[in-house]
Design an enzyme around this catalytic site. Structure first.
Site, PDB file in Angstrom:
ATOM      1  N   ARG B 258     -37.387 -81.929  20.524  1.00 27.59           N
ATOM      2  CA  ARG B 258     -37.870 -80.981  19.511  1.00 27.59           C
ATOM      3  C   ARG B 258     -37.636 -81.607  18.140  1.00 27.59           C
ATOM      4  O   ARG B 258     -36.537 -82.058  17.834  1.00 27.59           O
ATOM      5  CB  ARG B 258     -37.191 -79.614  19.645  1.00 27.59           C
ATOM      6  N   HIS B 262     -32.969 -75.979  16.648  1.00 27.27           N
ATOM      7  CA  HIS B 262     -32.961 -75.117  17.843  1.00 27.27           C
ATOM      8  C   HIS B 262     -33.666 -73.809  17.506  1.00 27.27           C
ATOM      9  O   HIS B 262     -34.610 -73.400  18.172  1.00 27.27           O
ATOM     10  CB  HIS B 262     -31.519 -74.858  18.272  1.00 27.27           C
ATOM     11  N   TYR B 271     -25.996 -82.736  13.801  1.00 31.48           N
ATOM     12  CA  TYR B 271     -25.686 -83.304  15.109  1.00 31.48           C
ATOM     13  C   TYR B 271     -26.616 -84.419  15.564  1.00 31.48           C
ATOM     14  O   TYR B 271     -26.453 -84.949  16.653  1.00 31.48           O
ATOM     15  CB  TYR B 271     -25.613 -82.197  16.167  1.00 31.48           C
TER      16      TYR B 271
END
Lengths: 325, 367
Positions: B258, B262, B271
């Site tokens: 992606r 999220h 991250y």
């Protein structure tokens, strides 16, 4: 008519439902060849075969999760969870999905699953086999919750649950499975969900209860009668929805109320019934309502089970107290 | 020399591809007509435009929390493109692309993310289950649905969607086990986009692939390049044919990514690196398919411009329609809890409606 125990009446209801509706399938652990650990599904596998009487893997989330998918795709699954405490692994499917499929899809999909659960204490079982789980789900909109206390009601309510367009948790008091035999019609009939039953008429005190506590309530009422107190015992039969009319009518008649459940005390079904009386019939009361319940402790093991479970003496003391207030 | 374990795992580590990164065929192409190939491409562009537009709407406060799928269009289109109307899909919150490919109108998706439950109401005849937010639960629903097909003697297939993080849930394993034991026509489709919010795949599992988990359930497991829509379609064609003909379930792992967060509530810079994002963007599924179509003479630059413009118009119209719908009917939150309103809900509904009427009266008299 035949004389049946409660577990025989449940077995008969399943057989009658499966004969009249090919969409009905029975699934769960040991429900097939073994006929269920309580024999509630005895003989069904032999009559209807492995596609409709399904021994599943030992996985409660899988059982309820797949039952939801089956129901959405047109079947009428009756899933057995072997014991009350073991619904916990399937809790997510019950609260996050089963209860919400109709609501979430604005009526496009429904999940008319019946979850049969041998429930409550009194059979000297191991830990997690004697739980009262009704309050877990009364606070979770979208489910119906039914608890029979007679063989006749067990069959009629189970057939009503299978016919119902919404999911039903069907809590079977395992202590009553073989406690008595009663006349039960062998053909199809239903007992409406949401209607209480007057188990004993009386004028002085209303005693509201359900499930395995109904015989305890009747025993206490007989003892009270010897002391000149006329107790009305109402078997609620359905905890969601509650029969508000029956509750209010009885309170109006007697003005004195005892509520009895074997579940832990705090936020149990009895607490909700008392709140309902407060909402609907407070001014008819002649005395504060008393509740008789289990304690706020984990269900004790078999040697201490009787300390926990309300008995007729405990109920009688409450009847006396509310009568003499 | 390969160990026995390596020999066993090899088929589950191999990644199925049809198109190379530059759009050149590297494997057998699925049997699709030129119109189908263009339709697949059109879907991917439409989904990219839809996704970017909804992300913007969320930033503008016109949408609630939103889970974007940009980067995963090949998985979204490839997984749903070959399904028949009688087949089912059980999506997550990042599968509204597949939902639309299988027949859910775009306006439903926008209303859903605006906060209207009506958005979850698939039109009659569209077998798309509402989005499941609890992770992996919907796989058991898909397996039960497929099982019902089998019991009824029908040939409908059910696809359950899940991400890489979802493979750690018990429901993933229970669903695979039930599907295997009862040999049901289900496809468990894992979009491995490498992160469960921030947690990378190697903290979810020590297995070398998700596909290899099929070994434990003795069902076919396939690993596919999730940025290659023709590869995704190819593995789905095999899985659908197997399911429909009584051959049972398939586990498909698609390697994808992606590009965005999220959901709109997180910041992926915490991250993962920008370099990593760019590496994946260089393997973009839309660009790859465009090059393939152009090379085959099925597509021109002019058509491309027109298509992007068409997609923007479609999305703008759906957004306008969704925003014109206003607030949901307050009665609706009560009306679908049960088939019939029980007394306590009737009371609560009447009380709320009376209260709303009273407040509206106050506003008017003070206005």
């Amino acid at each position: 008519m035949a004389r049946m125990t409660m577990v025989q009446a449940i077995n008969d209801a399943l057989r009658v439902a499966m004969r009249r509706d090919p969409r009905v399938v029975v699934m769960g652990e040991d429900v097939g060849v073994n006929g269920g650990v309580f024999r509630a599904t005895d003989g069904l596998y032999q009559e209807f075969g492995p596609d409709r009487v399904i021994d599943t893997p030992l996985a409660e989330a899988g059982i309820i999760g797949t039952a939801i998918g089956m129901a959405v795709n047109g079947l009428r699954p009756v899933a057995e969870i072997q014991f009350d405490g073991f619904l916990a692994p399937a809790h997510e499917h019950v609260v996050n999905h089963l209860a919400r499929i109709r609501w979430r899809s604005r009526g496009r999909f429904t999940a008319p699953v019946v979850v049969r659960i041998p429930s409550f204490g009194g059979i000297r079982a191991l830990e997690h086999h004697s739980e009262s789980i009704e309050a877990w789900y009364m606070n979770n909109p979208g489910l119906k919750i039914v608890v029979p206390s007679t063989a006749y009601d067990a069959k009629g309510l189970l057939l009503a649950a299978i016919e119902d367009p919404d999911p039903v948790l069907f809590l079977e008091p395992k202590r009553l499975y073989r406690a008595f035999r009663e006349e039960v019609p062998e053909d199809y009939y239903t007992v409406p969900i949401g209607k209480a039953r007057v188990a004993r008429e009386g004028r002085d005190v209303s005693l509201f209860t359900y499930g395995a506590m109904v015989p305890v309530a009747l025993e206490a009422a007989e003892k009270a009668a010897q002391e000149g107190i006329d107790v009305e015992v109402i078997d609620l039969r359905s905890l969601m929805p509650l029969d508000v009319e029956a509750i209010v009518a009885s309170v109006q008649k007697t003005g004195r109320v005892v509520v009895l459940n074997e579940a832990p005390r705090t936020a149990g079904a009895a607490a909700e019934i008392i709140a309902l009386i407060n909402d609907k019939a407070l001014l008819y009361l002649e005395a504060p309502v008393i509740r008789v319940t289990g304690f706020d402790v984990p269900m004790p093991y078999l040697l201490s089970e009787d300390l926990y479970l309300p008995d007729a003496e405990r109920v009688l003391a409450a009847i006396r107290e509310v009568r003499s207030y | 020399m390969a160990t026995r374990e390596e020999e066993l795992l090899a088929p589950y580590l191999q990644v199925r591809s049809v198109l190379g990164v530059d759009g050149t065929p590297v494997g057998p192409e699925p049997d699709l007509t030129p119109d189908q190939l263009r339709e697949i491409y059109r879907w991917m562009i439409f989904l990219r435009v839809h996704d970017q537009r909804l992300l913007t709407l969320q930033r503008q406060g016109r949408l609630g929390t939103f889970a974007p799928f940009s980067g995963q269009e090949a998985c979204q289109v490839g997984s749903a493109y070959l399904l028949e109307p009688r087949d089912w899909i059980f999506p997550t919150y990042r599968d509204h692309g597949a939902m639309m490919v299988h027949g859910v109108p775009e306006v439903n998706i926008i209303r859903y993310f605006m906060g209207d439950e009506w958005g979850s109401r698939s039109p009659d005849g569209v077998n798309v289950f509402p989005i499941s937010i609890p992770i992996a639960t919907q796989l058991n629903h898909a397996v039960g649905c497929a099982w019902a097909s089998k019991i009824k003697g029908e040939d409908a297939v059910a696809v359950g969607y899940v991400g890489d993080g979802g493979t750690s849930e018990g429901d993933f394993h229970e669903a695979l086990n039930f599907a295997s034991v009862f040999n049901v026509p289900a496809i468990i489709f894992v979009q491995n986009n490498r992160y469960a919010i921030s947690v990378p795949l190697h903290r979810q599992m020590k297995s070398r692939s998700i596909a290899q988990r099929a070994i434990a359930y003795d069902i076919p497991g396939v690993r596919v390049d999730g940025q290659d829509v023709l590869a995704v379609i190819s593995v789905f064609r095999e899985a659908i044919d197997r399911a429909r003909s009584g051959g049972g379930p398939t586990l498909i792992e698609a390697l994808t990514y992606r590009y965005g967060p999220h959901t709109t509530s997180d910041d992926p810079k915490r991250y993962r690196s920008q370099e990593e994002v760019e590496e994946w963007q260089a393997r973009d599924p839309i660009e790859r398919m465009r090059r393939y179509l152009v090379a085959r003479g099925l597509w021109t630059e002019q058509e491309d411009e027109d298509l992007w413009a068409w997609a923007r118009e479609q999305v703008a119209a759906a957004v306008a329609e969704a925003e014109a719908m206003g607030r949901p009917d307050p009665a609706a939150i009560f009306d679908y809890v049960y088939a019939e309103l029980p007394w306590h809900l009737r009371e609560q509904k009447e009380k709320l409606l009376a209260e709303l009427a009273r407040r509206q009266g106050e506003v008017k008299s003070h206005g």
